[in-house]
Design an enzyme around this catalytic site. Sequence first.
Site, PDB file in Angstrom:
ATOM      1  N   ARG A   1       0.829  -1.229   0.000  1.00 32.26           N
ATOM      2  CA  ARG A   1       0.000   0.000   0.000  1.00 32.26           C
ATOM      3  C   ARG A   1       0.860   1.274   0.000  1.00 32.26           C
ATOM      4  NH1 ARG A   1      -2.025  -3.581  -1.433  1.00 32.26           N
ATOM      5  NH2 ARG A   1      -3.677  -4.792  -0.518  1.00 32.26           N
TER       6      ARG A   1
ATOM      7  N   SER B   1     -10.970  -1.661   3.384  1.00 29.85           N
ATOM      8  CA  SER B   1     -10.261  -1.911   4.647  1.00 29.85           C
ATOM      9  C   SER B   1      -9.702  -0.600   5.180  1.00 29.85           C
ATOM     10  CB  SER B   1      -9.102  -2.885   4.423  1.00 29.85           C
ATOM     11  OG  SER B   1      -9.612  -4.126   4.012  1.00 29.85           O
TER      12      SER B   1
ATOM     13  N   GLU C   1      -4.940   2.534   6.417  1.00 26.95           N
ATOM     14  CA  GLU C   1      -4.721   2.405   4.977  1.00 26.95           C
ATOM     15  C   GLU C   1      -5.428   3.567   4.274  1.00 26.95           C
ATOM     16  OE1 GLU C   1      -5.368  -1.460   3.204  1.00 26.95           O
ATOM     17  OE2 GLU C   1      -6.241  -0.557   1.415  1.00 26.95           O
TER      18      GLU C   1
END
Length: 307
Positions: A176, A226, A296
């Site tokens: 990420r 998420s 995230e």
Amino acid sequence: MINEDIYQDLLQLIPSDKIKIDEPLKRYTYTKTGGKADFYIIPTKNQEVQAIVKYAYEHQIPVTYLGNGSNIIIREGGIRGIVISLLALNYIDVSDDAIIAGSGAAIIDVSRVARDYALTGLEFACGIPGSIGGAVYMNAGAYGGEVKDCIDYALCVNDQGELIKLTTNELELDYRNSIIQQQHLVVLEAAFTLAPGNINDIQETMDDLTERRESKQPLEYPSCGSVFQRPPGHFAGKLIQDAKLQGHRIGGVEVSTKHAGFMVNVDNGTATDYEDLIHYVQKVVKEKFDVELNREVRIIGEHPKTD
Ligand SMILES: Cc1cc2nc3c(=O)[nH]c(=O)nc-3n(C[C@H](O)[C@H](O)[C@H](O)COP(=O)(O)OP(=O)(O)OC[C@H]3O[C@@H](n4cnc5c(N)ncnc54)[C@H](O)[C@@H]3O)c2cc1C
């Protein structure tokens, strides 16, 4: 500079119907949160993006980039300066085993085009609701695949408005993470190298991943996917579940009862609700399991004025 001067300058760079003033950004985010952008601009050509970025740099106007808004929480105070939506740069070109896509193309569409041309490698992306630009920025991934595995290069623009082409290694793609984030670049297009495959096999994999996603994720509610990254040695969702936080609600935002890693906007929730719930979950998980949950999802924009 006052906004009227900026508007007059922008008109020299992009047609007036591509410039929106005081545009509510909640229209463009999956979480349905976000105040207004001073200027919301929708370029249809790479050169327009370059010209606007250069102009903003020369006049010290902050610039924010938006893709499909599926990994972002924008605060109710909105965003000052210029917000550039890349969504109109949405071409998808195929040649042999390569696909070149504009940053605004949906990665879901790109994965479907790959399937139609019997090219394998992008099946993992068939349910990721981001744009190509957002997917490169985040090194998006799912079910064992990630952008890093198949990207060849990304064409970007730096803060000064200069074009740069970054190869896979130069993109420094990690979990990420990417150099796009570190250097505040904007992605204009990305090229993927895929392998010849069998359409039926590709479709079967995509069907399987779609079924897994639909059975586990609360896709019927607004969310940002998420919320937290996977902490080393753990799964964020499992920790949140074990902390008995599912269903915990602040304002209109709730920890999903279907997937503990998601926070769903069930009742006109705000960015403040999201932030408060995120901090609460981080605190409880830290206290119970001594694990730090890092976000995230991106949170940007100004806090609402309280007067
Ligand atoms: C239901 C759901 C499921 C999801 N599942 C997954 C999943 O399986 N795997 C996964 O990795 N993610 C998943 N996500 C998160 C999200 O889809 C990805 O992170 C996606 O890559 C974000 O792309 P976007 O275009 O929506 O980016 P945005 O949300 O618009 O922006 C995210 C960040 O990228 C930057 N950005 C966007 N476009 C550009 C550009 N062209 N140039 C430079 N910066 C840019 C923005 O400034 C921002 O900081 C999910 C989200 C939802 C809502």
